[in-house]
Design an enzyme around this catalytic site. Structure first.
Site, PDB file in Angstrom:
ATOM      1  CG  ASN A 129      -3.600   3.541   9.979  1.00  0.00           C
ATOM      2  OD1 ASN A 129      -4.283   4.508   9.473  1.00  0.00           O
ATOM      3  ND2 ASN A 129      -2.310   3.519  10.402  1.00  0.00           N
ATOM      4  CB  ALA A 179      -1.057   0.041   1.150  1.00  0.00           C
ATOM      5  CD  GLN A 191      -6.006  -0.939   8.593  1.00  0.00           C
ATOM      6  OE1 GLN A 191      -6.394  -1.767   9.221  1.00  0.00           O
ATOM      7  NE2 GLN A 191      -4.616  -1.247   8.882  1.00  0.00           N
ATOM      8  CB  CYS A 245       4.428   3.032   9.896  1.00  0.00           C
ATOM      9  SG  CYS A 245       3.219   1.890   9.194  1.00  0.00           S
ATOM     10  CB  SER A 265      -1.489  -3.478   1.862  1.00  0.00           C
ATOM     11  OG  SER A 265      -0.338  -4.239   2.186  1.00  0.00           O
ATOM     12  N   GLY A 266      -1.492  -6.570   0.473  1.00  0.00           N
ATOM     13  CA  GLY A 266      -1.610  -7.951   0.902  1.00  0.00           C
ATOM     14  C   GLY A 266      -1.808  -8.309   2.041  1.00  0.00           C
ATOM     15  CG  HIS A 267       1.066  -6.728   5.254  1.00  0.00           C
ATOM     16  ND1 HIS A 267       1.005  -6.272   6.532  1.00  0.00           N
ATOM     17  CD2 HIS A 267       1.405  -5.587   4.426  1.00  0.00           C
ATOM     18  CE1 HIS A 267       1.731  -4.833   6.718  1.00  0.00           C
ATOM     19  NE2 HIS A 267       1.792  -4.626   5.318  1.00  0.00           N
ATOM     20  CB  THR A 323       9.799  -9.631 -12.969  1.00  0.00           C
ATOM     21  OG1 THR A 323      11.011  -9.484 -14.035  1.00  0.00           O
ATOM     22  CG2 THR A 323       9.173 -11.014 -13.293  1.00  0.00           C
TER      23      THR A 323
HETATM   24  C1  LIG Z   1      -0.504  -0.773   6.344  1.00  0.00           C
HETATM   25  C2  LIG Z   1      -1.065   0.587   5.867  1.00  0.00           C
HETATM   26  C3  LIG Z   1      -0.029   1.026   4.816  1.00  0.00           C
HETATM   27  C4  LIG Z   1       0.957   0.440   4.357  1.00  0.00           C
HETATM   28  O1  LIG Z   1       0.785  -0.735   3.738  1.00  0.00           O
HETATM   29  P1  LIG Z   1       2.143  -1.559   3.008  1.00  0.00           P
HETATM   30  O2  LIG Z   1       1.414  -2.568   2.505  1.00  0.00           O
HETATM   31  O3  LIG Z   1       2.676  -2.347   4.562  1.00  0.00           O
HETATM   32  O4  LIG Z   1       3.209  -0.705   2.422  1.00  0.00           O
HETATM   33  C5  LIG Z   1      -0.919   2.005   4.126  1.00  0.00           C
HETATM   34  N1  LIG Z   1      -2.253   2.744   4.471  1.00  0.00           N
HETATM   35  C6  LIG Z   1      -2.704   1.961   5.658  1.00  0.00           C
HETATM   36  C7  LIG Z   1      -4.181   2.559   5.721  1.00  0.00           C
HETATM   37  C8  LIG Z   1      -2.161   0.977   6.262  1.00  0.00           C
HETATM   38  O5  LIG Z   1      -2.926   0.459   7.278  1.00  0.00           O
END
Ligand SMILES: *Cc1c(COP(=O)(O)O)cnc(C)c1O
Length: 384
Positions: free
Chosen positions: A153, A73, A181, A328, A201-203, A241
């Site tokens: 978040n 993200a 989120q 972060c 974002s994947g995670h 890639t």
């Molecule tokens: C975690 C998060 C991000 C950053 O995502 P990453 O994939 O870790 O770079 C950005 N915006 C929000 C609202 C998030 O919760």
């Protein structure tokens, strides 16, 4: 001994076992470069990447060719904002965002502010939501971009995107949302929300780390300058890639989140309400931060007067994993910029902790968390 309970799903989510299984063949068997056109190794990887693309697109109500795969993200937000601002023939100079955005947006907007753009971070109301009148009185024919997150978040509040996008449309401003989120916690539909650019974002959605997506609406006047040079992958918007195993994981994660949204939401809602009620019963002076109606299920932002959030996190950390704010920003002793933006006094903002439940949270874990947090709060209050 009981296993440590994880209640920090807003920082990251574990990979869903079905996502893990879906990714597995793409490391060692179907390892081909999805851009190799001359043989089946490439074709297989390509097919998997395109299936993943359509799963991500379906998840947010987009067309397949509107999805660009990126590393997460942070990159997605950077690409959206810098990409629009730095594209050629861009006459408009104003960029608007909120003070409560994730740093991926806030710092990118600040950077653009240092590079010739006229940037504004709008305040939010004490419940964390944007006052639409603030936007109306700031935006004008010179507004290039507006970036407002769908779900915060730290405090979990849902911004009124439909109303915001309607206001942007009136002046022809491009509208970006960081929906990281929101994924898996509320329905996301790019047309209903009226957004032009959207970051995922994947995670944060039970997929792997290091992968994300940017949705770019097919519309006249939408131009994105790439951040990188070196290839024509992803329509030249994101050279390099494509990470096929990670993309496969993101696609599967979105398909699951899409399919079981209602189920997940119901559980999160019930468990989150119960945890809050139990904490409030013992600590009637407990404060909740952020609007309590317009919010995602299973996410609590709370504070008990006189109890430092940082200390509570530490005391609980042997048994329950929670946090004071955005992962972060950890390491900084400052109170959260989001809680301060609600107009809270610094001494109140430092009491804040973020507790977030997720797909793999069980009722047993909620029981443990409730006991541990109440014990920790009591012991800290006696000590103070
Ligand atoms: C975690 C998060 C991000 C950053 O995502 P990453 O994939 O870790 O770079 C950005 N915006 C929000 C609202 C998030 O919760």
């Amino acid at each position: 001994m009981k296993k440590l309970v994880y209640l920090d799903y807003q920082a990251t989510t574990p990979v869903d076992p079905y996502v893990f299984a879906a990714m597995q063949p793409y490391w060692m068997e179907n390892f081909g470069n999805p851009h190799s056109e001359g043989h089946p190794f490439g074709w297989e990887a390509r097919e998997a990447v395109e299936l993943a693309r359509s799963r991500v697109a379906d998840f947010i109500g987009a067309d397949d060719d509107e999805i660009v795969f990126v590393s997460g993200a942070t990159e997605s937000c950077n690409l959206a904002l810098r990409g629009v601002a730095m594209s050629e023939r861009q006459e408009r100079r104003q960029i608007i965002t909120l003070t409560t955005e994730h740093v991926a947006v806030l710092e990118t907007v600040q950077w653009l502010g240092n590079h010739g753009f006229d940037v504004v971070a709008l305040p939010v109301k004490s419940d964390g939501l944007l006052d639409l009148r603030e936007l109306e009185s700031t935006l004008n024919e010179n507004t290039l971009l507006v970036s407002v997150m769908l779900v915060n978040n730290e405090i979990g509040v849902i911004q009124p995107l439909r109303e915001i996008s309607a206001i942007c449309r009136e002046v022809g401003a491009i509208f970006h949302t960081d929906a990281t989120q929101a994924a898996g916690r509320i329905k996301i539909d790019v047309d209903e929300l009226g957004v032009d650019l959207l970051s995922l974002s994947g995670h944060k959605v039970y997929g792997p780390n290091g992968i994300g997506a940017l949705y770019v609406r097919n519309r006249p006047g939408m131009r994105i300058a790439p951040l990188l040079t070196g290839g024509s992958q992803e329509r030249g918007i994101r050279p390099g890639t494509v990470a096929s195993p990670l993309v496969v994981g993101l696609g599967k994660a979105c398909a699951i989140a899409h399919h079981q949204l209602e189920h997940d939401v119901k559980r999160l809602e019930a468990m989150g309400c119960r945890l809050l009620a139990e904490l409030k019963r013992d600590f009637p002076n407990l404060r909740t931060f952020g609007n309590m109606e317009q919010r995602v299920p299973g996410s609590l932002s709370i504070g008990v007067p006189g109890v430092l959030g940082e200390r509570l996190v530490e005391v609980a950390s042997g048994k329950v994993a929670i946090s004071t704010g955005a992962a972060c920003a950890t390491g900084s002793p400052e109170p959260s910029h989001v809680l301060l933006a609600l107009g809270l006094e610094p001494e109140v903002a430092v009491t804040g902790v973020r507790i977030s439940l997720g797909r793999f949270t069980t009722d047993d874990e909620v029981d443990t968390a409730s006991e541990v947090l109440r014990w920790a709060l009591k012991s800290m209050m006696m000590g103070s």
